[in-house]
Each structure stands twice: as structure tokens, then as C-alpha cells.
Design a protein around this motif. Structure first.
Motif, PDB file in Angstrom:
ATOM      1  N   THR A  62       2.763  68.935 -66.025  1.00 25.79           N
ATOM      2  CA  THR A  62       3.073  67.600 -66.899  1.00 25.79           C
ATOM      3  C   THR A  62       3.935  68.228 -67.969  1.00 25.79           C
ATOM      4  OG1 THR A  62       1.040  66.778 -66.101  1.00 25.79           O
ATOM      5  CG2 THR A  62       2.375  65.427 -67.567  1.00 25.79           C
ATOM      6  N   SER A 198       3.161  73.927 -61.260  1.00 29.44           N
ATOM      7  CA  SER A 198       2.016  73.458 -61.876  1.00 29.44           C
ATOM      8  C   SER A 198       0.871  74.809 -61.389  1.00 29.44           C
ATOM      9  CB  SER A 198       1.327  71.983 -61.543  1.00 29.44           C
ATOM     10  OG  SER A 198      -0.133  72.126 -61.529  1.00 29.44           O
ATOM     11  N   ASN A 200      -2.643  73.733 -61.997  1.00 30.21           N
ATOM     12  CA  ASN A 200      -3.611  73.417 -61.989  1.00 30.21           C
ATOM     13  C   ASN A 200      -4.670  73.885 -60.963  1.00 30.21           C
ATOM     14  OD1 ASN A 200      -5.523  71.136 -62.947  1.00 30.21           O
ATOM     15  ND2 ASN A 200      -5.054  69.634 -61.263  1.00 30.21           N
ATOM     16  N   LYS A 203      -4.208  73.510 -57.032  1.00 31.16           N
ATOM     17  CA  LYS A 203      -2.651  73.996 -56.637  1.00 31.16           C
ATOM     18  C   LYS A 203      -2.818  75.342 -55.887  1.00 31.16           C
ATOM     19  CE  LYS A 203      -0.030  70.650 -58.325  1.00 31.16           C
ATOM     20  NZ  LYS A 203      -1.175  69.533 -58.811  1.00 31.16           N
ATOM     21  N   GLY A 210      -1.998  75.221 -66.170  1.00 27.98           N
ATOM     22  CA  GLY A 210      -0.617  75.949 -66.516  1.00 27.98           C
ATOM     23  C   GLY A 210       0.474  75.338 -65.759  1.00 27.98           C
ATOM     24  N   TRP A 329      -2.498  59.347 -53.073  1.00 29.10           N
ATOM     25  CA  TRP A 329      -2.275  58.720 -54.585  1.00 29.10           C
ATOM     26  C   TRP A 329      -2.082  57.154 -54.367  1.00 29.10           C
ATOM     27  CZ3 TRP A 329       1.954  62.579 -53.808  1.00 29.10           C
ATOM     28  CH2 TRP A 329       1.563  63.724 -54.157  1.00 29.10           C
TER      29      TRP A 329
HETATM   30  C1  LIG Z   1      -0.239  68.543 -60.031  1.00 27.89           C
HETATM   31  C2  LIG Z   1       1.062  67.937 -60.030  1.00 27.89           C
HETATM   32  C3  LIG Z   1       1.493  67.557 -61.367  1.00 27.89           C
HETATM   33  C4  LIG Z   1       1.042  67.939 -62.945  1.00 27.89           C
HETATM   34  O1  LIG Z   1       0.727  68.986 -62.870  1.00 27.89           O
HETATM   35  P1  LIG Z   1      -0.187  69.563 -64.052  1.00 27.89           P
HETATM   36  O2  LIG Z   1      -0.496  70.956 -64.156  1.00 27.89           O
HETATM   37  O3  LIG Z   1      -1.722  68.931 -63.600  1.00 27.89           O
HETATM   38  O4  LIG Z   1      -0.253  68.679 -65.397  1.00 27.89           O
HETATM   39  C5  LIG Z   1       3.035  66.606 -61.348  1.00 27.89           C
HETATM   40  N1  LIG Z   1       3.166  65.991 -60.333  1.00 27.89           N
HETATM   41  C6  LIG Z   1       2.522  66.243 -59.111  1.00 27.89           C
HETATM   42  C7  LIG Z   1       3.090  65.833 -58.051  1.00 27.89           C
HETATM   43  C8  LIG Z   1       1.509  66.990 -59.055  1.00 27.89           C
HETATM   44  O5  LIG Z   1       0.765  67.111 -57.873  1.00 27.89           O
END
Ligand SMILES: *Cc1c(COP(=O)(O)O)cnc(C)c1O
Length: 385
Positions: A62, A198, A200, A203, A210, A329
Motif C-alpha cells: 500500500t 506486496s 504480505n 502473497k 513488505g 473482494w
Molecule cells: C495485497 C494487495 C495490496 C496491498 O499490499 P499490502 O502489502 O497488503 O499493503 C494492494 N493491492 C492489491 C490488489 C493487493 O492484492
């Protein structure tokens, strides 16, 4: 009713390599924080893997998007175009700049931004002005497009880039799900001015949390490093020359990232195998549809997702069987803070994808047997409820 001994998770971290060794090295040497060799190495490996000239690590995906938009010249009061079907962070990063998102509906096959809708919006609802293009209705500037590579797939990026060029728009790619996805010889995130990843926990590789910005522009990379490290302009003195952010990735987490990058090729292979098995074992099942890919696109198959008109039954049936599945989502136009924003659509495809989308276990430590077991359970739920 439990058929399996342990729950099958959706997508979990797979820490199978040098993570312990590199983290221990940070702890042993005391290099845990803002600077250190692993940050540089993680950035170098990411640039090398993607073919981008530069990579700048950030605290999460983000923050990477926020900084990339800022560097692309997005200002308060602007509009930025992005898909309506995305994770909320894409839209939020636009809001952080003071700009306003305009949501474009999804393509029914690719599930990415519908480029036909984007093109007709640009030709019918915008005007050229001294400042670039503006919305016909109120004269406010539109400054950028943020394609999101939903589930690691890509839209026709050549077409998107030529539209961006025709209308003078910057492109910041939300490639947070697309590490390991290619279109021809180009990696996701390298088409636009900047691309963001990302790390996360869910992922394809993770650092716990990160992110990364990639770019071919040396000056933008330098600015990205500057803005993510409080805009400190002097190596000794606390002199800061603009309002920066504390968005850096710490060395301790970058160490995990370096170890995960070593495993990435294996992870991609496994995720592609998961997807191939799901497609093979579910393709004959009536009422199930899959995401399509354009010729030349090689997605990382990060999170296998299908469409079913019996999504609700599948969600609860799988939950009962301890198999973790998730809906797509909630589309951005249905979230309270974005409901009043512009949503460019004809048939609300994102609403249908939301109602029918079902993500299935896709971790890179799954076995063939478990993927096939999930398929068998899906068939059984559809037949017997
Ligand atoms: C995971 C994700 C993000 C954000 O990443 P973070 O590392 O969680 O802040 C943004 N956009 C999409 C489409 C994502 O799947």
C-alpha cells in the motif's frame, strides 16, 4: 464432517529456505533496522528478476502504491482511473494523495479493468486542456491510470499503454499480486512508469509485511528512496527537505525477502501446477467457469479462483469440510467510502464476479493429492449439497 486431518488453508507463507539463516545473521550482527545489506540485496534481486533498472523496498504494498502515485505527479483534487474489482488498498492509496478514484468495471473473461469501457470513457467524457485531460463534466484533471493485475493475470497492457499515451496519463501498476507474471518477455510492473509489489503473508512470497517499487527511471528511484525515508537530505544532520514518510522496509524483513526470492521460481511452478490440476479436474463440472488469459500472458497463478452460480453453497460446504475458500473482494462501488464515487459500467460485471467468485487453496506447499481432494469435495457438494 471432517474428511481431512488438518484444515487446508487458502494461501499461507511457505518458509522453506534460508529465512532462518539470514534473519539470524541480522540478529547476530545487529543489523536489524533501517539500513543493511539485505535491503540492498532484496532490491537488487527484485530488479534483476523483473528486468527493471531499479527497485526500492517499502514497508508494504500500500505504501509503495502511495509513493508511486505521488511520484507520478498525482495531486490533491485529481482523478485516477482503476478497476472496480480490486483490493481496497489500490483505491485507498489514491485517496491518500488527495486524489479521487474513478472505478472502471471488470472484463468478464480476464477479470481485469475493461479496456473497452476505459477507452469509451476517455473518448466520451474527457477533454484536453493545458494541464492534460480533464473530466468534461467539471474540468477536474485526470492524471493517472492504475491497472491492477488481479490474481496475477494481465489485461492487454500494450493497448492500455497506448491509451495512456494518447491521453497523456501516467501509469502506476498495482502488480502486488503479480510477482512472477509475464506478458511475453516483460514482467508485470515494468510497463508503466512504476510498478508495485506486496510481500504480505498471503502473497506468492512474503516478508511478513513488505512492498517494493520498481522503475527504469533513476531519478524516480532516487526520489522513492528519499520519500520513503523521511526525506532526510543530509547524511549527518537531521535536515529534511520535504514532507517524507517512514515507509522503509527494515533489514530484518528484507533478509526474509532475500531467502524467499531464492524460492520464487519453485513457488511459481507449484502454483501453476495447482491451477493446472484445478482446471483439469473441474473443467467438466457444469456451472463452473475459469479466468481466461490473453495469448502470451503467463500468470503466476497466485490464487486459483473460479466462478460458480452456486458459490454460496460451495463456500459453506467447503468451510464445513475445513477447506478454506474465500469469495472475491466486495467491489469498490459497494464500499461505504467509495459508493458515491464514479463507477464506469454497463452491466456491473464486477458485481457478478463478486457474487460467483470463489478462491481455492493455492499455497506453494500443497500436494497434488490435496488439490485433487479439494476438487472431489467440490463435486460432491455440487451433487449432494
Ligand atoms: C495485497 C494487495 C495490496 C496491498 O499490499 P499490502 O502489502 O497488503 O499493503 C494492494 N493491492 C492489491 C490488489 C493487493 O492484492
Amino acid at each position: 464432517m471432517s474428511i481431512i486431518s488438518e484444515p487446508i488453508p487458502l494461501s499461507v507463507p511457505h518458509l522453506a529456505g534460508n529465512e532462518w539463516k539470514y534473519v539470524k545473521d541480522c540478529l547476530d550482527t545487529g543489523w536489524v533496522s533501517s539500513v543493511g545489506a539485505y535491503v540492498n540485496e532484496f532490491e537488487r534481486k527484485t530488479a534483476e528478476w523483473t528486468g527493471a533498472a531499479y527497485a526500492v523496498a517499502t514497508v508494504n504494498g500500500t505504501s509503495a502504491l502511495h509513493i508511486a502515485l505521488r511520484l507520478a505527479g498525482v495531486r490533491a483534487g485529481d482523478y485516477v482511473l482503476l478497476p472496480n474489482l480490486t483490493f481496497v488498498a489500490s483505491a485507498n492509496s489514491i485517496s491518500y494523495t488527495g486524489a479521487e478514484p474513478i472505478f472502471i468495471d471488470a472484463d468478464p473473461e480476464l477479470w481485469q479493468m475493461d479496456l473497452g469501457l476505459l477507452e469509451s470513457f476517455l473518448s466520451e467524457q474527457t477533454l484536453f486542456s493545458d494541464e492534460g485531460i480533464v473530466l468534461r463534466e467539471n474540468g477536474r484533471r485526470i492524471s493517472a491510470i492504475m491497472p491492477v493485475h488481479v490474481l496475477g493475470n494481465l489485461c492487454d497492457m500494450d493497448r492500455l499503454m497506448s491509451l495512456a499515451q494518447r491521453y497523456g496519463l501516467e501509469v502506476v501498476e498495482d502488480a502486488t499480486e503479480a510477482l512472477g507474471s509475464w506478458h511475453g518477455s516483460r514482467h508485470a510492473g515494468t510497463f508503466g512508469r512504476m510498478g508495485c509489489f506486496s510481500y504480505n503473508g498471503n502473497k506468492i512470497i512474503t516478508t511478513g509485511g513488505g512492498g517494493m517499487i520498481i522503475t527504469d527511471d533513476e531519478e524516480l528511484a532516487r526520489r522513492a528512496k528519499h520519500l520513503t525515508t523521511q526525506a532526510k537530505a543530509d547524511s549527518m544532520e537531521y535536515f529534511h527537505d520535504e514532507i517524507g514518510h517512514n515507509y522503509r522496509l527494515v533489514n530484518l524483513l528484507a533478509a526474509v525477502g532475500v531467502a524467499q526470492m531464492e524460492l520464487l521460481p519453485e513457488f511459481i511452478e507449484r502454483r501453476r501446477r495447482n491451477a493446472a490440476l484445478y482446471r483439469q479436474h473441474l473443467s467438466q463440472v457444469e456451472g463452473i467457469d475459469f479466468q481466461q488469459h490473453l495469448d502470451g500472458v503467463r500468470p503466476n497463478e497466485w490464487l486459483f479462483t473460479l466462478l460458480s452460480d452456486r458459490q454460496k453453497a460451495l463456500l459453506s460446504g467447503l468451510q464445513q469440510r475445513q477447506i478454506h475458500a474465500r469469495p472475491f473482494w466486495v467491489p469498490m462501488n459497494r464500499l461505504p467510502m467509495y459508493a458515491a464515487h464514479r463507477y464506469v459500467q454497463q452491466e456491473d460485471v464486477s458485481g457478478r464476479l463478486y457474487a460467483q467468485g470463489l478462491s481455492l487453496p493455492s499455497s506453494s506447499n500443497l500436494s497434488d493429492e490435496l488439490v485433487i481432494l479439494v476438487c472431489e469435495q467440490i463435486k460432491s457438494i455440487l451433487q449432494h449439497g
